[in-house]
Structure formats: C-alpha cells, structure tokens
Design an enzyme around this catalytic site. Structure first.
Site, PDB file in Angstrom:
ATOM      1  N   ARG A   1       0.850  -1.054   0.452  1.00  0.00           N
ATOM      2  CA  ARG A   1      -0.093  -0.144  -0.782  1.00  0.00           C
ATOM      3  C   ARG A   1       0.636   1.433   0.474  1.00  0.00           C
ATOM      4  O   ARG A   1       2.136   1.147   0.769  1.00  0.00           O
ATOM      5  CB  ARG A   1      -0.572   0.148   0.827  1.00  0.00           C
ATOM      6  CG  ARG A   1      -1.874  -0.772   1.130  1.00  0.00           C
ATOM      7  CD  ARG A   1      -3.018  -1.335   2.578  1.00  0.00           C
ATOM      8  NE  ARG A   1      -2.233  -1.251   3.829  1.00  0.00           N
ATOM      9  CZ  ARG A   1      -1.600  -0.236   4.416  1.00  0.00           C
ATOM     10  NH1 ARG A   1      -1.803   1.086   4.492  1.00  0.00           N
ATOM     11  NH2 ARG A   1      -1.141  -0.730   5.341  1.00  0.00           N
TER      12      ARG A   1
ATOM     13  N   LYS B   1      -9.145  -2.937   2.354  1.00  0.00           N
ATOM     14  CA  LYS B   1      -9.386  -1.406   3.369  1.00  0.00           C
ATOM     15  C   LYS B   1     -10.018  -0.536   2.983  1.00  0.00           C
ATOM     16  O   LYS B   1     -10.386   0.483   3.483  1.00  0.00           O
ATOM     17  CB  LYS B   1      -7.656  -0.772   3.472  1.00  0.00           C
ATOM     18  CG  LYS B   1      -6.824  -1.968   3.414  1.00  0.00           C
ATOM     19  CD  LYS B   1      -7.226  -3.125   4.947  1.00  0.00           C
ATOM     20  CE  LYS B   1      -6.727  -3.735   5.682  1.00  0.00           C
ATOM     21  NZ  LYS B   1      -4.764  -4.661   4.947  1.00  0.00           N
TER      22      LYS B   1
ATOM     23  N   HIS C   1      -9.950  -2.824  12.520  1.00  0.00           N
ATOM     24  CA  HIS C   1      -8.308  -3.631  11.595  1.00  0.00           C
ATOM     25  C   HIS C   1      -8.008  -4.436  12.123  1.00  0.00           C
ATOM     26  O   HIS C   1      -7.138  -4.869  13.362  1.00  0.00           O
ATOM     27  CB  HIS C   1      -7.105  -2.695  11.257  1.00  0.00           C
ATOM     28  CG  HIS C   1      -6.020  -3.096  10.475  1.00  0.00           C
ATOM     29  ND1 HIS C   1      -5.046  -3.156  10.430  1.00  0.00           N
ATOM     30  CD2 HIS C   1      -6.536  -4.644   9.653  1.00  0.00           C
ATOM     31  CE1 HIS C   1      -4.380  -3.583   9.203  1.00  0.00           C
ATOM     32  NE2 HIS C   1      -5.181  -4.458   8.747  1.00  0.00           N
TER      33      HIS C   1
ATOM     34  N   ALA D   1       1.049  -7.079   8.773  1.00  0.00           N
ATOM     35  CA  ALA D   1       2.069  -7.925   9.342  1.00  0.00           C
ATOM     36  C   ALA D   1       2.655  -7.776  10.280  1.00  0.00           C
ATOM     37  O   ALA D   1       3.707  -7.966  10.785  1.00  0.00           O
ATOM     38  CB  ALA D   1       3.146  -7.028   8.228  1.00  0.00           C
TER      39      ALA D   1
ATOM     40  N   GLY E   1       0.639  -9.944  13.083  1.00  0.00           N
ATOM     41  CA  GLY E   1       0.081 -11.088  13.344  1.00  0.00           C
ATOM     42  C   GLY E   1      -1.270 -11.099  13.181  1.00  0.00           C
ATOM     43  O   GLY E   1      -1.527 -12.621  13.922  1.00  0.00           O
TER      44      GLY E   1
ATOM     45  N   THR F   1      -3.156 -12.322  10.969  1.00  0.00           N
ATOM     46  CA  THR F   1      -3.687 -13.838  10.214  1.00  0.00           C
ATOM     47  C   THR F   1      -2.913 -15.809  11.040  1.00  0.00           C
ATOM     48  O   THR F   1      -3.879 -16.439  11.654  1.00  0.00           O
ATOM     49  CB  THR F   1      -3.010 -13.870   9.122  1.00  0.00           C
ATOM     50  OG1 THR F   1      -3.116 -13.350   8.419  1.00  0.00           O
ATOM     51  CG2 THR F   1      -3.232 -15.108   7.736  1.00  0.00           C
ATOM     52  N   ASN F   2      -2.025 -14.467  11.564  1.00  0.00           N
ATOM     53  CA  ASN F   2      -0.797 -15.978  12.695  1.00  0.00           C
ATOM     54  C   ASN F   2      -2.161 -16.180  13.754  1.00  0.00           C
ATOM     55  O   ASN F   2      -2.454 -17.343  13.916  1.00  0.00           O
ATOM     56  CB  ASN F   2       0.274 -16.237  12.610  1.00  0.00           C
ATOM     57  CG  ASN F   2       1.287 -15.856  11.506  1.00  0.00           C
ATOM     58  OD1 ASN F   2       1.670 -17.497  11.182  1.00  0.00           O
ATOM     59  ND2 ASN F   2       1.192 -15.050  10.696  1.00  0.00           N
TER      60      ASN F   2
ATOM     61  N   ASP G   1      -8.452  -9.913   9.295  1.00  0.00           N
ATOM     62  CA  ASP G   1      -8.170  -8.402   9.326  1.00  0.00           C
ATOM     63  C   ASP G   1      -9.430  -7.762   9.568  1.00  0.00           C
ATOM     64  O   ASP G   1      -8.743  -7.199   9.687  1.00  0.00           O
ATOM     65  CB  ASP G   1      -7.746  -8.502   7.608  1.00  0.00           C
ATOM     66  CG  ASP G   1      -6.702  -7.781   7.138  1.00  0.00           C
ATOM     67  OD1 ASP G   1      -5.748  -7.179   7.705  1.00  0.00           O
ATOM     68  OD2 ASP G   1      -6.834  -6.583   5.900  1.00  0.00           O
TER      69      ASP G   1
ATOM     70  N   ASN H   1       6.680  -8.118   1.576  1.00  0.00           N
ATOM     71  CA  ASN H   1       5.566  -8.408   1.274  1.00  0.00           C
ATOM     72  C   ASN H   1       4.502  -9.258   0.347  1.00  0.00           C
ATOM     73  O   ASN H   1       3.016  -9.018   0.182  1.00  0.00           O
ATOM     74  CB  ASN H   1       4.630  -6.680   1.519  1.00  0.00           C
ATOM     75  CG  ASN H   1       3.309  -6.804   1.918  1.00  0.00           C
ATOM     76  OD1 ASN H   1       2.781  -6.970   2.642  1.00  0.00           O
ATOM     77  ND2 ASN H   1       2.531  -5.707   1.213  1.00  0.00           N
TER      78      ASN H   1
HETATM   79  P1  GTP Z   1      -1.503  -7.893   7.322  1.00  0.00           P
HETATM   80  O1  GTP Z   1      -2.406  -8.754   6.680  1.00  0.00           O
HETATM   81  O2  GTP Z   1      -0.683  -6.747   6.672  1.00  0.00           O
HETATM   82  O3  GTP Z   1      -2.694  -7.207   7.832  1.00  0.00           O
HETATM   83  O4  GTP Z   1      -0.654  -8.665   8.871  1.00  0.00           O
HETATM   84  P2  GTP Z   1      -1.028  -9.248   9.796  1.00  0.00           P
HETATM   85  O5  GTP Z   1      -1.467  -8.675  11.386  1.00  0.00           O
HETATM   86  O6  GTP Z   1      -2.436 -10.209   9.708  1.00  0.00           O
HETATM   87  O7  GTP Z   1       0.469 -10.336  10.054  1.00  0.00           O
HETATM   88  P3  GTP Z   1       0.842 -11.769   9.572  1.00  0.00           P
HETATM   89  O8  GTP Z   1      -0.155 -13.069  10.362  1.00  0.00           O
HETATM   90  O9  GTP Z   1       0.328 -11.608   7.821  1.00  0.00           O
HETATM   91  O10 GTP Z   1       2.578 -11.957  10.280  1.00  0.00           O
HETATM   92  C1  GTP Z   1       3.050 -10.828   9.971  1.00  0.00           C
HETATM   93  C2  GTP Z   1       4.251 -11.739  10.166  1.00  0.00           C
HETATM   94  O11 GTP Z   1       4.433 -11.174  11.613  1.00  0.00           O
HETATM   95  C3  GTP Z   1       4.441 -12.924   9.354  1.00  0.00           C
HETATM   96  O12 GTP Z   1       6.325 -13.202   9.055  1.00  0.00           O
HETATM   97  C4  GTP Z   1       4.872 -13.558  10.670  1.00  0.00           C
HETATM   98  O13 GTP Z   1       5.923 -14.801  10.653  1.00  0.00           O
HETATM   99  C5  GTP Z   1       5.203 -13.045  12.157  1.00  0.00           C
HETATM  100  N1  GTP Z   1       4.542 -13.459  13.383  1.00  0.00           N
HETATM  101  C6  GTP Z   1       3.160 -13.266  13.605  1.00  0.00           C
HETATM  102  N2  GTP Z   1       2.936 -13.734  14.826  1.00  0.00           N
HETATM  103  C7  GTP Z   1       4.109 -14.308  15.089  1.00  0.00           C
HETATM  104  C8  GTP Z   1       4.070 -14.315  16.564  1.00  0.00           C
HETATM  105  O14 GTP Z   1       3.456 -14.867  17.815  1.00  0.00           O
HETATM  106  N3  GTP Z   1       5.915 -14.601  17.232  1.00  0.00           N
HETATM  107  C9  GTP Z   1       6.503 -13.839  16.268  1.00  0.00           C
HETATM  108  N4  GTP Z   1       7.956 -13.952  16.724  1.00  0.00           N
HETATM  109  N5  GTP Z   1       6.128 -13.022  14.962  1.00  0.00           N
HETATM  110  C10 GTP Z   1       5.352 -13.760  13.982  1.00  0.00           C
HETATM  111  C1  SPV Z   2      -2.480  -4.989   5.436  1.00  0.00           C
HETATM  112  O1  SPV Z   2      -1.281  -4.064   4.626  1.00  0.00           O
HETATM  113  O2  SPV Z   2      -2.474  -4.399   6.182  1.00  0.00           O
HETATM  114  C2  SPV Z   2      -2.673  -5.800   5.092  1.00  0.00           C
HETATM  115  C3  SPV Z   2      -2.791  -6.036   3.161  1.00  0.00           C
HETATM  116  O3  SPV Z   2      -3.526  -6.301   5.378  1.00  0.00           O
HETATM  117  S1  SPV Z   2      -3.282  -4.614   2.294  1.00  0.00           S
HETATM  118  O4  SPV Z   2      -4.579  -5.619   2.086  1.00  0.00           O
HETATM  119  O5  SPV Z   2      -2.783  -4.676   1.164  1.00  0.00           O
HETATM  120  O6  SPV Z   2      -3.888  -3.489   2.928  1.00  0.00           O
HETATM  121 MN    MN Z   3      -4.560  -5.476   7.399  1.00  0.00          MN
END
Ligand code: GTP
Ligand code: SPV
Ligand code: MN
Length: 594
Positions: free
Chosen positions: A69, A206, A226, A249, A251, A253-254, A277, A374
């Site tokens: 973005r 978004k 969010h 990014a 955490g 999704t995780n 998300d 990303n």
């Molecule tokens: P958007 O889709 O951008 O909104 O991001 P998100 O918040 O869903 O982030 P996502 O869960 O994809 O995590 C982003 C990064 O953080 C990845 O590389 C994961 O591996 C890392 N991550 C997630 N959870 C943890 C955690 O509990 N510990 C650590 N060390 N890394 C983590």
């Molecule tokens: C973020 O950046 O928070 C995402 C990816 O979830 S995007 O759809 O590009 O906004």
């Molecule tokens: Mn997001």
C-alpha cells in the site's frame, strides 16, 4: 445485466471516460472465472502453477514499484479539510476527481472494463454493504472473487433502486507518479488509479470496509476496525470470542489461525478462525459487542508462513490460491523466506522474474530475498481447516475481549490488561509499532498507529477516539481490553517469546481475567499476569525469561510519554479530554505520584 438505473448510468459514464474496448459484467460463475484465467495466462498477466501439486492455483508478479500500500498517495477527499484530520492526506473533491480523471481518461483503450458487483458481509444481512468495482485488471477481478461475495446474486440483492459504493479502479500505466487512491466519503465513492496491488486495488478491502465504512459506522453507531476475530473453545465446549487490532504484518492472520500447543489441545482447547483482517462491531440487543468479518477470503503475508508457525494456513493454500510476488520454482510451485524447506538450487525465479538461488547477493554483498517481503496468498475463507462453523452468521459473534497488539523490540511487555474502557482507548490511541513491509517507508522505525487504524480511518482521528469513548458508554457488557507484544527482543536481537501457538496461553489468561479469575499485578501501565497465573503445561519457560518479558523500564516509558504527548498534541482541541486525563494519570503513576 442489471435494472438498477443508477448503476447502469454510472458504468456508462465511467466507460465514456476510460474508453475500454468492451464492458464485461462479472457474474461469479466458475465458467467465466476459468475464461478469465485462461485469458490472463495468454497475456502472461498470470502464470498457471503446477496443477498436480497446487490445484487451481495461479501466480502473479506485480510491477516492481507496486508491492505494498502507498499511504503517501492515499487521500480522504472531503469538502472540509478538518474532516480528514491531521493523520490523513487530504485533497478537495473537485481537484481529486479532476486529477484522477486525467489519468483515467482513455486509460482502458485496448483493454476490457470488468464490472464486479460485490457484498461485504453475507449477502442479504442487514449489516452488509454492497459495492460495485470497475477494474481493467483480471488479477484484481480474480482476487475480488475470492475476497468478497461477488457476482449475479449481489445484483439481485441490489435490486432496481438499492445503493452501493462506487469503486473505480484502473491500472493506467502503473506509474507511481500517476498513482492516486482517493476516497469520497460524502459521495460513497472510491477512485484508485495506477496500482495493481492489494489494498490499493482490491477496493472492497481497506478502501470500502475500513475507510468508507468507518465514516458510515460513526454516523450509524457501530465500528469498522482493522481486527482479526477468533473463538477459543474450552474443554467444556463453551466458546469465547476475541477481536484483535494489530498493525499490518504484525500477526493477525497467524493469531486468527492459531493451533493450540499439544498439551493444551489434549486438555480440550480449540481455536476457531472467524476473520483475519477486518471486523465490523455492533452493539447487540443483549448489550454485548458483536463482531462480523465482512470478507470472504484471506490476503495473507507469505514469508514466515510454514507448517510450524501456521499449519492451518499451509493446509488451506494448497488449492485455489492466488500467489503474488513469491519465488517461482522450476516445477511451477512456489517458495518464500522462512517457508517450507529449501528452494531448489537451479531454475528458480525471484519475485521480479530474474534467475535466483538461495544466498544470492547483490553488488554490495547483501543477500537478495527471493520472495518480496510483502508477498501474499489469496485464498477463500472456507478452505481454512480451523474456520468457525458460524463464521457467516449475519449477526457475527459476541466478544469477550479485545486485544491491541504491536511490534516493539523493548518497550511493551508481553501482555497487560487495561484498567477500564477509557484507559483502553488511551492505550489503543497511543500504540506505537515498528514499520513493516506492508507499507512503504523506513522498515523498523516506530510510528504511532492508533488501534492499528492509522492508514485506515476515513475521518478525523480525534473524532474516531471520541467515537470509541462513546461506543464504550453504549455497550452494556463491555469486553475487557488487553495490550500484547509478541515481539520483545533479547540483547542479541532474538525474540524472547516463542509466539505463534504458544500465544494461546496468553489468550487463556485474558479469558480468565474476563471471568473474574487469573491473578495479576497492578502496575502503572495496567494489570500484568503473574508467572503462576499462566497455564505452562507442555512448555518449559523460565520464571526469569517471563520476568524479562514483563519488565517495565520506567525511564523508557517516561520517554514514550513525551512522544505520546507530542503525538496527541496534533489533534488540538478536538482531542477528547478523557485522553488528556488518562495521559496525565499514567504519567503520575509512572512517577510514583499516584
Ligand atoms: P496484514 O495482513 O498486513 O494486516 O498482517 P497480519 O497482521 O495479518 O500479519 P501476519 O499474521 O501475516 O504476520 C506477519 C508476520 O509476523 C509474519 O511473518 C509472521 O510469521 C510474523 N508473526 C506472526 N505471529 C508471530 C508471533 O507470535 N511471533 C513472531 N515472532 N512472529 C510472528
Ligand atoms: C495490510 O496492509 O494491512 C493488509 C494488506 O492487510 S492490504 O490488503 O494491502 O492492505
Ligand atoms: Mn491488514
């Protein structure tokens, strides 16, 4: 295709401006989808992946300057600049339409114009919102088909007179100097030109579900956030739902797809995914806060995803998945950093399409990543093994707790509980986080990202804080609010906390707290857990390391207070008094004066 006059007129009008060769309505059928994939493979917009190993999967590379973005090119266009506030870029609507129209003009010559009717939220739910996106990108169409409920059935729902968000998107020449992502809350419209990437181009996500929706939410008395949504099922079968706001990014999704550690699974704990998300929150008739995931797919970060960190994600992305900007292996499978195993030595192409092998370096000796940091996967929600059976319930799910989480190497402890709703709004409003690859800018630099909404709030952020405070007075059974940080580091840079599945232990402490159990220690910043209040079964984690995770560095906090003050000052008189009060109160507690 539709008897909705307003829609027909709008599409004709946009076609006159963009001058496509043809207008194609997206009906949501498998047959049309197959034709679009075939067409995009012919023009090399897409590459078909290995259909034996990755059935129904396709691959796409974006332009090299179009990988995240672009917040600097994202605008809120209201007649009054103050309505956009200091944290948003603002442009007057007339100027915005003019500037974008110049770029859109004739930009679809030699291309198709696709018209995608879509619903955010289950079709027909009283809480859902309908949008119609125009785009000249097949990649965008295919993503929208996954991320939203799209096609003919949405037009049926819209009927002859229903209203919708007008979402115009065009790639134009993908020139970053001719890129604009414009929001017109007063017109219920979005114009985005010059990017083909994720949040810039999938306008239901978004742009509609956060920026436009946050404006509607404020008027209509609900919240667009969010946030991920998950359910923790206890051994007795009861389920507690939690929503969590983490910056991009960091955490979501995780956490949403968490797999319980073996010892906790044996006890009977399960985690159900509802969303990863975006959450739309409303006060239910029962006085609780209910959360709905308006999306129908996940657009997840690929790097770091593997069968240890996120086995649910690994299982769901084996079929019908769109991969963007990963490594392409010679057998037409995909790879990314911290993914599964090692990539083959020969024959890989990196995300820019150049020959690549693990350890490859540039002329300065820096390692070149194969996958863009990303890079992402797009996959239907239904393919997630942990998807909650009730994820499409039009009412959503009732929340027990809300979590604010971010990425801080030192300051924020692993977890603490806010004293009350007003304190929680202050904690959320002053949340700092290290910048990630999900947006352009200096990586790792700490920036304030209130409630993880800095780039997504469609109106004045001071009014957004006020809205949070007001919502608190309307929720009879308020969720308890917690702050987490999985990312505190040792001196040597390693993360102290193992994270991922182990995060369940922290969620269980929160739920305990919500039930009036679970020991805690009162500190100047909030309630911290005691070592013995955490269920450690199956994990050896020392008291000492736990102490390191929760140490409160008063000097650092006082420095942070000064930054918070500066950050809040930009809102001037519009900042709710309550936040000034909370700021002063924390300052006094940190100085031992209270
Ligand atoms: P958007 O889709 O951008 O909104 O991001 P998100 O918040 O869903 O982030 P996502 O869960 O994809 O995590 C982003 C990064 O953080 C990845 O590389 C994961 O591996 C890392 N991550 C997630 N959870 C943890 C955690 O509990 N510990 C650590 N060390 N890394 C983590
Ligand atoms: C973020 O950046 O928070 C995402 C990816 O979830 S995007 O759809 O590009 O906004
Ligand atoms: Mn997001």
């Amino acid at each position: 295709m539709t008897n909705n006059k307003e829609l027909r007129r709008w599409v004709e009008h946009m076609a006159r401006m963009c001058k496509p060769d043809k207008v194609v309505w997206i009906d949501g059928s498998e047959e049309q989808k197959r034709e679009l994939i075939a067409e995009a493979c012919r023009t090399e917009e897409l590459i078909e992946l290995n259909q034996e190993k990755l059935r129904g999967c396709i691959y796409h590379r974006t332009a090299v300057n179009d990988v995240a973005r672009t917040e600097g090119l994202t605008y809120i266009c209201t007649s009054n600049e103050e309505d956009a506030g200091t944290t948003n870029n603002w442009m007057a609507p007339e100027e915005a339409y003019d500037r974008a129209a110049q770029i859109f003009s004739g930009s679809m010559r030699g291309r198709m114009m696709y018209v995608i009717p879509f619903s955010m939220g289950p079709i027909g739910s009283e809480f859902s919102k309908i949008g119609v996106q125009i785009t000249d990108s097949i990649y965008v169409v295919l993503n929208m088909l996954v991320m939203t409920r799209a096609g003919k059935k949405v037009l049926e729902q819209l009927g002859t007179s229903g209203s919708f968000t007008r979402c115009l998107h065009g790639k134009a020449d993908l020139d970053i100097n001719r890129r604009l992502i414009l929001h017109f809350p007063q017109d219920n419209a979005i114009w985005s030109v010059g990017s083909g990437y994720g949040g810039n181009a999938l306008l239901g996500k978004k742009c509609l579900s956060l920026r436009i929706a946050s404006c509607l939410a404020r008027e209509e008395g609900w919240m667009a956030e969010h946030m991920l949504i998950l359910g923790v099922e206890h051994p007795d079968g009861q389920i507690d739902y939690i929503a969590g706001a983490f910056p991009s990014a960091c955490g979501k999704t995780n956490l949403a797809m968490l797999v319980p550690p073996e010892a906790l699974a044996k006890k009977g704990y399960k985690v159900w995914t509802v969303g990863d998300d975006i959450a739309w929150l409303r006060v239910g008739r029962d006085g609780r806060l209910w959360a709905l995931n308006p999306e129908a797919g996940f657009f997840g970060v690929a790097p770091g995803t593997n069968s240890k960190t996120n086995p649910n994600a690994m299982a769901m992305i084996r079929e019908n998945t769109i991969y963007t900007n990963t490594v392409l292996c010679p057998d037409r499978t995909v790879w990314w950093e911290d993914g599964e195993g090692l990539p083959p030595d020969e024959g890989c192409l990196d995300w820019t399409g150049r020959p690549w092998r693990l350890g490859k370096t540039d002329e300065h000796g820096h390692v070149i990543a194969g996958a863009q940091p990303n890079s992402r996967f797009t996959v239907p929600v239904g393919q997630c093994p942990s998807i909650a059976p009730n994820w499409q319930d039009p009412r959503g799910v009732p929340l027990t707790a809300i979590v604010f989480g971010s990425r801080r190497a030192r300051l924020a402890p692993l977890v603490y509980q806010c004293f009350n709703w007003q304190h929680a709004v202050y904690v959320g409003a002053t949340m700092g986080s290290e910048r990630t690859a999900a947006q352009y800018g200096k990586q790792g630099e700490v920036r304030f990202d209130p409630m993880a909404m800095l780039p997504f709030c469609g109106y004045n952020m001071a009014d957004y804080f006020r809205h949070w405070l007001e919502m608190g007075t309307r929720i009879l059974h308020r969720p308890k609010v917690f702050r987490v940080n999985w990312f505190r580091r040792e001196e040597n840079g390693d993360f102290i906390w193992p994270g991922y599945g182990e995060n369940l232990r922290i969620l269980l402490w929160m739920i305990n707290r919500c039930r009036g159990n679970g020991a805690s220690i009162k500190t100047p910043i909030g309630y911290l857990p005691t070592y013995d209040s955490i269920d450690w079964s199956g994990l050896e984690f020392s008291r000492h390391a736990f102490g390191d995770l929760h140490a409160i560095f008063t000097e650092d906090w006082l420095e942070e207070q000064a930054l918070n003050k500066q950050f809040l000052a930009q809102f001037g008189d519009r900042l709710p008094q309550e936040l000034r009060f909370e700021h002063a109160a924390r300052e006094r507690r940190l100085r031992g004066e209270d």
